[in-house]
Scaffold this active site. Structure first.
Site, PDB file in Angstrom:
ATOM      1  N   ASN A   9      -6.830  44.795   8.317  1.00 22.18           N
ATOM      2  CA  ASN A   9      -7.841  45.417   7.452  1.00 22.18           C
ATOM      3  C   ASN A   9      -7.204  46.685   6.868  1.00 22.18           C
ATOM      4  O   ASN A   9      -7.010  47.661   7.590  1.00 22.18           O
ATOM      5  CB  ASN A   9      -9.073  45.751   8.317  1.00 22.18           C
ATOM      6  CG  ASN A   9     -10.109  46.573   7.577  1.00 22.18           C
ATOM      7  OD1 ASN A   9     -10.033  46.738   6.353  1.00 22.18           O
ATOM      8  ND2 ASN A   9     -11.072  47.098   8.319  1.00 22.18           N
ATOM      9  N   TRP A  10      -6.904  46.640   5.593  1.00 24.42           N
ATOM     10  CA  TRP A  10      -6.233  47.796   4.965  1.00 24.42           C
ATOM     11  C   TRP A  10      -7.205  48.935   4.667  1.00 24.42           C
ATOM     12  O   TRP A  10      -6.786  50.015   4.288  1.00 24.42           O
ATOM     13  CB  TRP A  10      -5.526  47.360   3.668  1.00 24.42           C
ATOM     14  CG  TRP A  10      -4.242  46.627   3.900  1.00 24.42           C
ATOM     15  CD1 TRP A  10      -3.718  46.229   5.096  1.00 24.42           C
ATOM     16  CD2 TRP A  10      -3.283  46.216   2.902  1.00 24.42           C
ATOM     17  NE1 TRP A  10      -2.508  45.594   4.916  1.00 24.42           N
ATOM     18  CE2 TRP A  10      -2.229  45.571   3.567  1.00 24.42           C
ATOM     19  CE3 TRP A  10      -3.235  46.312   1.510  1.00 24.42           C
ATOM     20  CZ2 TRP A  10      -1.119  45.048   2.901  1.00 24.42           C
ATOM     21  CZ3 TRP A  10      -2.140  45.787   0.837  1.00 24.42           C
ATOM     22  CH2 TRP A  10      -1.082  45.163   1.527  1.00 24.42           C
ATOM     23  N   LYS A  11      -8.499  48.660   4.803  1.00 27.29           N
ATOM     24  CA  LYS A  11      -9.523  49.686   4.498  1.00 27.29           C
ATOM     25  C   LYS A  11      -9.284  50.238   3.091  1.00 27.29           C
ATOM     26  O   LYS A  11      -8.867  49.488   2.206  1.00 27.29           O
ATOM     27  CB  LYS A  11      -9.524  50.775   5.575  1.00 27.29           C
ATOM     28  CG  LYS A  11      -9.637  50.165   6.989  1.00 27.29           C
ATOM     29  CD  LYS A  11      -9.886  51.152   8.080  1.00 27.29           C
ATOM     30  CE  LYS A  11     -10.042  50.426   9.404  1.00 27.29           C
ATOM     31  NZ  LYS A  11     -10.317  51.307  10.522  1.00 27.29           N
ATOM     32  N   HIS A  92     -18.412  46.071   9.621  1.00 28.13           N
ATOM     33  CA  HIS A  92     -17.470  47.015  10.228  1.00 28.13           C
ATOM     34  C   HIS A  92     -18.210  48.309  10.531  1.00 28.13           C
ATOM     35  O   HIS A  92     -19.088  48.717   9.779  1.00 28.13           O
ATOM     36  CB  HIS A  92     -16.300  47.262   9.259  1.00 28.13           C
ATOM     37  CG  HIS A  92     -15.186  47.999   9.937  1.00 28.13           C
ATOM     38  ND1 HIS A  92     -15.239  49.354  10.164  1.00 28.13           N
ATOM     39  CD2 HIS A  92     -14.009  47.573  10.448  1.00 28.13           C
ATOM     40  CE1 HIS A  92     -14.123  49.720  10.792  1.00 28.13           C
ATOM     41  NE2 HIS A  92     -13.363  48.661  10.979  1.00 28.13           N
ATOM     42  N   GLU A  94     -17.460  51.239  10.111  1.00 27.35           N
ATOM     43  CA  GLU A  94     -17.387  52.222   9.021  1.00 27.35           C
ATOM     44  C   GLU A  94     -18.424  51.922   7.943  1.00 27.35           C
ATOM     45  O   GLU A  94     -18.852  52.820   7.226  1.00 27.35           O
ATOM     46  CB  GLU A  94     -15.952  52.257   8.457  1.00 27.35           C
ATOM     47  CG  GLU A  94     -15.000  52.914   9.455  1.00 27.35           C
ATOM     48  CD  GLU A  94     -13.548  52.487   9.353  1.00 27.35           C
ATOM     49  OE1 GLU A  94     -13.157  51.870   8.346  1.00 27.35           O
ATOM     50  OE2 GLU A  94     -12.796  52.767  10.315  1.00 27.35           O
ATOM     51  N   GLU A 162     -15.103  45.635  18.296  1.00 21.91           N
ATOM     52  CA  GLU A 162     -14.371  46.858  17.965  1.00 21.91           C
ATOM     53  C   GLU A 162     -15.120  48.078  18.491  1.00 21.91           C
ATOM     54  O   GLU A 162     -16.063  48.566  17.840  1.00 21.91           O
ATOM     55  CB  GLU A 162     -14.240  47.000  16.448  1.00 21.91           C
ATOM     56  CG  GLU A 162     -13.461  45.877  15.807  1.00 21.91           C
ATOM     57  CD  GLU A 162     -12.801  46.344  14.517  1.00 21.91           C
ATOM     58  OE1 GLU A 162     -11.577  46.269  14.433  1.00 21.91           O
ATOM     59  OE2 GLU A 162     -13.508  46.816  13.619  1.00 21.91           O
ATOM     60  N   GLY A 168      -8.884  53.756  15.210  1.00 22.00           N
ATOM     61  CA  GLY A 168      -8.092  54.820  14.599  1.00 22.00           C
ATOM     62  C   GLY A 168      -7.848  56.019  15.509  1.00 22.00           C
ATOM     63  O   GLY A 168      -7.435  57.080  15.032  1.00 22.00           O
ATOM     64  N   SER A 207      -7.196  50.322  17.553  1.00 22.11           N
ATOM     65  CA  SER A 207      -5.902  50.866  17.989  1.00 22.11           C
ATOM     66  C   SER A 207      -4.949  49.813  18.553  1.00 22.11           C
ATOM     67  O   SER A 207      -4.176  50.084  19.478  1.00 22.11           O
ATOM     68  CB  SER A 207      -6.104  52.006  18.987  1.00 22.11           C
ATOM     69  OG  SER A 207      -6.760  53.094  18.352  1.00 22.11           O
ATOM     70  N   GLY A 228      -6.283  47.744  11.956  1.00 22.27           N
ATOM     71  CA  GLY A 228      -6.376  48.651  10.811  1.00 22.27           C
ATOM     72  C   GLY A 228      -5.013  49.261  10.508  1.00 22.27           C
ATOM     73  O   GLY A 228      -4.174  48.661   9.826  1.00 22.27           O
ATOM     74  N   GLY A 229      -4.805  50.452  11.029  1.00 19.16           N
ATOM     75  CA  GLY A 229      -3.602  51.228  10.712  1.00 19.16           C
ATOM     76  C   GLY A 229      -2.299  50.448  10.837  1.00 19.16           C
ATOM     77  O   GLY A 229      -1.418  50.556   9.971  1.00 19.16           O
TER      78      GLY A 229
HETATM   79  P1  PGA Z   1      -7.352  50.605  13.831  1.00 14.12           P
HETATM   80  O1  PGA Z   1      -8.623  50.027  13.076  1.00 14.12           O
HETATM   81  O2  PGA Z   1      -6.465  49.444  14.172  1.00 14.12           O
HETATM   82  O3  PGA Z   1      -6.714  51.542  12.827  1.00 14.12           O
HETATM   83  O4  PGA Z   1      -7.850  51.312  15.055  1.00 14.12           O
HETATM   84  C1  PGA Z   1      -9.216  48.824  13.481  1.00 14.12           C
HETATM   85  C2  PGA Z   1     -10.341  48.455  12.565  1.00 14.12           C
HETATM   86  O5  PGA Z   1     -11.104  49.343  12.148  1.00 14.12           O
HETATM   87  O6  PGA Z   1     -10.514  47.271  12.208  1.00 14.12           O
END
Ligand code: PGA
Length: 247
Positions: A9-11, A92, A94, A162, A168, A207, A228-229
């Site tokens: 997920n590149w957000k 998600h 977020e 998650e 993150g 993470s 994500g990251g």
């Molecule tokens: P992260 O994000 O790997 O940067 O912790 C995961 C996500 O939000 O899907």
């Protein structure tokens, strides 16, 4: 046997130039008949990403619950499918936090994704306070029941666990905590959906990195990861894909 899924997920990160990471990723991994690799780039990159995907699946990070209409700035599931994508992340944390989406909104989005032929990745997760006050399984049970539509099948739905406090932050639940949650979710899915519940994929997210992926993938009910990251650079994501293939 459930197919494995490594989802990135590149957000809100990445411009057209970042699509070179897709090429680098497909060069760095060996195709494996039992593992799907997915990248969810920002919406403006969906068309181009789909054109150059080369075996990597492409998905969106959200979709609207309505199929079309007066919803300025939103994306319908059929637009996402039309851009060549096959997945949509919904719910998600977020989006739940930043856009005040609740379980019923997310259930509608998952239904819309299904009607356009997309696989919905439905995200659920507890806050740090819910974890420390012992509410994790209750919260997750409620989110799962409320966010998952009745038409969910093993093909059109993936569940991603998650924990909000792990996203993150570099913090990851213990392996026992991951196993406890994933076993609990499996039980709930089987109780509601029978065989589809046994075959529905369960991802862990929060993470995930090359250094912790192999351990996380040892859990029976972890079928992959939502990353994500560590999905932004092929050099970080490819070892996670490889660890999943080897699990
Ligand atoms: P992260 O994000 O790997 O940067 O912790 C995961 C996500 O939000 O899907």
């Amino acid at each position: 046997m459930r197919r494995k899924l490594a989802a990135g997920n590149w957000k809100m990160n990445g411009l057209a130039a970042s699509l070179s990471e897709l090429t680098a990723l497909s060069d760095a991994i060996s195709p494996d008949a039992n593992t799907d690799v997915l990248i969810c780039p920002p919406a403006p990159l969906l068309f181009r990403a789909s054109d150059m995907a080369n075996g990597i699946q492409i998905g969106a990070q959200d979709c609207h619950s309505n199929l079309e209409g007066a919803h300025t700035g939103d994306l319908s599931a059929s637009m996402i499918a039309d851009a060549g994508a096959s997945f949509a992340i919904v719910g998600h944390s977020e989006r739940r936090e930043g856009h005040h989406e609740d379980d019923s909104d997310i259930r509608g989005k998952a239904r819309a994704a299904h009607s356009a032929g997309l696989t919905a990745i439905i995200c659920i997760g507890e806050s740090e306070e819910e974890r420390t006050t012992g509410k994790t399984l209750d919260v997750l049970g409620t989110q799962l029941a409320g966010s998952c539509p009745d038409d969910a099948t093993a093909t059109n739905t993936v569940i991603a666990y998650e924990p909000i406090w792990a996203i993150g932050t570099g913090k990851v639940p213990t392996q026992e905590q991951i196993v406890e949650v994933h076993d609990f979710l499996r039980e709930k899915l089987v109780a509601r959906f029978g065989d589809d519940g046994s075959n529905m994929r369960l991802l862990y997210g929060g993470s995930v990195k090359a250094s912790n992926a192999a351990t996380i993938f040892e859990a029976d009910n972890v079928d992959g990861a939502l990353v994500g990251g560590a999905s932004l650079k092929a050099s970080d994501f490819a070892p996670i894909v490889t660890a999943l293939q080897a699990s």
